[in-house]
Design an enzyme around this catalytic site. Sequence first.
Site, PDB file in Angstrom:
ATOM      1  N   ARG A  82      -5.027  10.672   4.030  1.00  0.00           N
ATOM      2  CA  ARG A  82      -3.992  11.667   4.308  1.00  0.00           C
ATOM      3  C   ARG A  82      -2.820  11.571   3.327  1.00  0.00           C
ATOM      4  O   ARG A  82      -2.192  12.570   3.008  1.00  0.00           O
ATOM      5  CB  ARG A  82      -3.441  11.402   5.715  1.00  0.00           C
ATOM      6  CG  ARG A  82      -3.880  12.334   6.727  1.00  0.00           C
ATOM      7  CD  ARG A  82      -2.962  12.218   7.929  1.00  0.00           C
ATOM      8  NE  ARG A  82      -2.235  13.443   8.129  1.00  0.00           N
ATOM      9  CZ  ARG A  82      -1.056  13.706   7.644  1.00  0.00           C
ATOM     10  NH1 ARG A  82      -0.414  12.838   6.907  1.00  0.00           N
ATOM     11  NH2 ARG A  82      -0.489  14.862   7.890  1.00  0.00           N
ATOM     12  N   LYS A 128       0.840  -1.208   0.000  1.00  0.00           N
ATOM     13  CA  LYS A 128       0.000   0.000   0.000  1.00  0.00           C
ATOM     14  C   LYS A 128       0.874   1.257   0.000  1.00  0.00           C
ATOM     15  O   LYS A 128       0.656   2.178  -0.786  1.00  0.00           O
ATOM     16  CB  LYS A 128      -0.889  -0.004   1.247  1.00  0.00           C
ATOM     17  CG  LYS A 128      -1.583   1.317   1.505  1.00  0.00           C
ATOM     18  CD  LYS A 128      -2.464   1.287   2.733  1.00  0.00           C
ATOM     19  CE  LYS A 128      -1.789   1.718   4.006  1.00  0.00           C
ATOM     20  NZ  LYS A 128      -1.436   3.142   4.092  1.00  0.00           N
ATOM     21  N   ASN A 129       1.864   1.273   0.903  1.00  0.00           N
ATOM     22  CA  ASN A 129       2.633   2.506   1.068  1.00  0.00           C
ATOM     23  C   ASN A 129       3.577   2.779  -0.093  1.00  0.00           C
ATOM     24  O   ASN A 129       4.186   3.839  -0.154  1.00  0.00           O
ATOM     25  CB  ASN A 129       3.400   2.482   2.396  1.00  0.00           C
ATOM     26  CG  ASN A 129       2.455   2.642   3.578  1.00  0.00           C
ATOM     27  OD1 ASN A 129       1.270   2.887   3.392  1.00  0.00           O
ATOM     28  ND2 ASN A 129       2.984   2.502   4.787  1.00  0.00           N
ATOM     29  N   VAL A 177       7.563   7.126  17.120  1.00  0.00           N
ATOM     30  CA  VAL A 177       7.307   7.764  15.828  1.00  0.00           C
ATOM     31  C   VAL A 177       6.076   8.663  15.869  1.00  0.00           C
ATOM     32  O   VAL A 177       6.144   9.843  15.513  1.00  0.00           O
ATOM     33  CB  VAL A 177       7.192   6.698  14.707  1.00  0.00           C
ATOM     34  CG1 VAL A 177       6.891   7.349  13.369  1.00  0.00           C
ATOM     35  CG2 VAL A 177       8.478   5.886  14.621  1.00  0.00           C
ATOM     36  N   ASP A 213      -5.178  12.862  12.837  1.00  0.00           N
ATOM     37  CA  ASP A 213      -5.969  11.632  12.784  1.00  0.00           C
ATOM     38  C   ASP A 213      -5.805  10.878  14.094  1.00  0.00           C
ATOM     39  O   ASP A 213      -5.319  11.448  15.075  1.00  0.00           O
ATOM     40  CB  ASP A 213      -5.585  10.772  11.578  1.00  0.00           C
ATOM     41  CG  ASP A 213      -4.124  10.393  11.587  1.00  0.00           C
ATOM     42  OD1 ASP A 213      -3.488  10.495  12.643  1.00  0.00           O
ATOM     43  OD2 ASP A 213      -3.627   9.977  10.535  1.00  0.00           O
ATOM     44  N   ASP A 240       3.938   0.870  12.365  1.00  0.00           N
ATOM     45  CA  ASP A 240       2.784   0.083  11.907  1.00  0.00           C
ATOM     46  C   ASP A 240       2.777  -1.335  12.506  1.00  0.00           C
ATOM     47  O   ASP A 240       1.743  -1.987  12.521  1.00  0.00           O
ATOM     48  CB  ASP A 240       2.793  -0.025  10.374  1.00  0.00           C
ATOM     49  CG  ASP A 240       2.783   1.333   9.724  1.00  0.00           C
ATOM     50  OD1 ASP A 240       1.798   1.692   9.093  1.00  0.00           O
ATOM     51  OD2 ASP A 240       3.797   2.059   9.875  1.00  0.00           O
TER      52      ASP A 240
HETATM   53  C1  UD1 Z   1       4.174   6.831   6.415  1.00  0.00           C
HETATM   54  C2  UD1 Z   1       3.258   5.634   6.263  1.00  0.00           C
HETATM   55  C3  UD1 Z   1       2.723   5.178   7.607  1.00  0.00           C
HETATM   56  C4  UD1 Z   1       3.864   4.943   8.574  1.00  0.00           C
HETATM   57  C5  UD1 Z   1       4.763   6.162   8.634  1.00  0.00           C
HETATM   58  C6  UD1 Z   1       6.000   5.972   9.490  1.00  0.00           C
HETATM   59  C7  UD1 Z   1       2.267   5.941   4.088  1.00  0.00           C
HETATM   60  C8  UD1 Z   1       1.030   6.175   3.305  1.00  0.00           C
HETATM   61  N1  UD1 Z   1       2.159   5.986   5.398  1.00  0.00           N
HETATM   62  O1  UD1 Z   1       3.384   7.916   6.925  1.00  0.00           O
HETATM   63  O2  UD1 Z   1       1.992   3.971   7.416  1.00  0.00           O
HETATM   64  O3  UD1 Z   1       3.327   4.698   9.861  1.00  0.00           O
HETATM   65  O4  UD1 Z   1       5.220   6.502   7.313  1.00  0.00           O
HETATM   66  O5  UD1 Z   1       6.712   4.854   9.083  1.00  0.00           O
HETATM   67  O6  UD1 Z   1       3.319   5.664   3.538  1.00  0.00           O
HETATM   68  N2  UD1 Z   1       6.332  14.609  10.841  1.00  0.00           N
HETATM   69  C9  UD1 Z   1       6.452  15.943  11.155  1.00  0.00           C
HETATM   70  N3  UD1 Z   1       6.441  16.837  10.121  1.00  0.00           N
HETATM   71  C10 UD1 Z   1       6.319  16.470   8.823  1.00  0.00           C
HETATM   72  C11 UD1 Z   1       6.193  15.097   8.512  1.00  0.00           C
HETATM   73  C12 UD1 Z   1       6.199  14.180   9.545  1.00  0.00           C
HETATM   74  O7  UD1 Z   1       6.568  16.330  12.311  1.00  0.00           O
HETATM   75  O8  UD1 Z   1       6.318  17.330   7.936  1.00  0.00           O
HETATM   76  C13 UD1 Z   1       6.344  13.606  11.931  1.00  0.00           C
HETATM   77  C14 UD1 Z   1       5.013  12.845  12.048  1.00  0.00           C
HETATM   78  O9  UD1 Z   1       4.073  13.564  12.824  1.00  0.00           O
HETATM   79  C15 UD1 Z   1       5.468  11.577  12.735  1.00  0.00           C
HETATM   80  C16 UD1 Z   1       6.855  11.338  12.113  1.00  0.00           C
HETATM   81  O10 UD1 Z   1       7.271  12.584  11.597  1.00  0.00           O
HETATM   82  O11 UD1 Z   1       5.613  11.792  14.114  1.00  0.00           O
HETATM   83  C17 UD1 Z   1       6.860  10.287  11.012  1.00  0.00           C
HETATM   84  O12 UD1 Z   1       5.973  10.630   9.995  1.00  0.00           O
HETATM   85  P1  UD1 Z   1       6.213  10.228   8.464  1.00  0.00           P
HETATM   86  O13 UD1 Z   1       7.427   9.371   8.346  1.00  0.00           O
HETATM   87  O14 UD1 Z   1       6.150  11.460   7.641  1.00  0.00           O
HETATM   88  O15 UD1 Z   1       4.931   9.340   8.171  1.00  0.00           O
HETATM   89  P2  UD1 Z   1       3.970   9.396   6.908  1.00  0.00           P
HETATM   90  O16 UD1 Z   1       4.762   9.603   5.660  1.00  0.00           O
HETATM   91  O17 UD1 Z   1       2.837  10.305   7.204  1.00  0.00           O
END
Ligand code: UD1
Length: 416
Positions: free
Chosen positions: A93, A22-23, A327, A117, A305
């Site tokens: 998202r 999916k990701n 995370v 979320d 996850d």
């Molecule tokens: C992706 C995955 C999700 C997985 C996550 C971490 C997809 C669709 N989703 O989510 O399943 O759980 O990676 O492995 O691929 N953060 C910030 N600022 C930002 C971006 C992120 O503070 O601009 C923080 C987030 O709040 C979180 C952490 O960084 O605490 C990790 O987030 P991120 O790696 O960006 O996750 P996603 O890409 O949203």
Amino acid sequence: MTKITVRRSGPLNGTVSISGAKNSVLKLMAATTLAQGRYLLHNVPDIIDVDCMSDLLGSMGIGVTRSGPHDLEIDRTSDVVPEAPYELVERMRASIVVLGPLLARFGRARVAMPGGDDFGPRPIDMHLKGLELLGATFEFSHGYIEARADSLTGAHILLEYPSVGATENALMAAVLAKGTTVIDNAAREPEIADLAAFLNRMGAQVLGAGSSTIRIEGVDELFPVEHTVVPDRIEAATFLAALGMTGGELTLHGARAEHMEMFIEKVGEMGMRVSPTSDGLWAMAPSRLQSVDVATLPYPGIATDYKPLFVAMLSVAESVGIVTENVFSGRFRYVDELVRMGADVRTDAHHVIVRGRSQLSGAPVRAPDIRAGAALVLAGLRADGETEVHGAEHIDRGYEDFVGKLTAVGADVHRD
Ligand code: UD1
């Protein structure tokens, strides 16, 4: 609202085919905005999030058709509306990953701001900062990000944290920027490497994806391609966790051991035996696992996850285990549901303390999100009586035929 009913099952036995990730597929679909023409994606999972991304591309004027059970044909026409409306971003998202490629290809994008979320706040500051360094400017009005960039120029992007989404947005923008971009402290997930492989096939020049430093030489033009999506390591981990709940022996066709080394190491410490085969994984679990401590971290650490899967396994393991979330700030809502099933689980700040019981007690519970929903189904495999997991549509967002695959290896699970 749909529900999944589970009764105590096991030992599980047989073979499960692991679907495409999916990701990964969601980001590959977003990347098709970068070049006009016809794409063919193979090993595409039949899940709701793929339908959501198809709807998003459709709303931009891009045709998406399932040409086979796991094949997606994407016809990226010349007239693309570079917009992601609120209704679609709100549904998923991950839609925010269209921002980088739309900006790079069209010089502008209008994307609804994603909200928080069940995992807590989900900021996108790092996504925006990376794109700003490449030359984009942003205005925020009426809940939308209005992004502009007359041209993008390569830059050094040092991410404060190896965010998956921020790495992907920067990567998909940098492929068409002028000159060299270096993303440091990049996320290293296998899905990022898959995206880079897809982009390189399209004609991009990306080096180092899958490591902490990604180097991109911008090119003038990209071309549509055919690509096979990498297998879903989180789905594979979910079936290994199911085996951990019940004991037994499973073969996971298509799973890739090298993408889930830490997970395999941890379940090994818990008493499972897992070995790679020529086309997947073979695993055996005793009737009861040993407890361990687990801490989530960016890849190659234990994925966030996986956390609900560990909490489910620990809830019926021998002794006490502590799971620490590093995370996301709030990914604990399912814990209250597990407690309703008799699990001895306490949360303390970002730690979950789990005292294993020999079995749980079937109860009606609600799935708060994709992975936690799957973990509640797994908990039902080791609970007496009947467990009803309501809100099963969350599970369908990320798992293809979860009930069918579990049933095929002997689980007593059905869907109403
Ligand atoms: C992706 C995955 C999700 C997985 C996550 C971490 C997809 C669709 N989703 O989510 O399943 O759980 O990676 O492995 O691929 N953060 C910030 N600022 C930002 C971006 C992120 O503070 O601009 C923080 C987030 O709040 C979180 C952490 O960084 O605490 C990790 O987030 P991120 O790696 O960006 O996750 P996603 O890409 O949203």
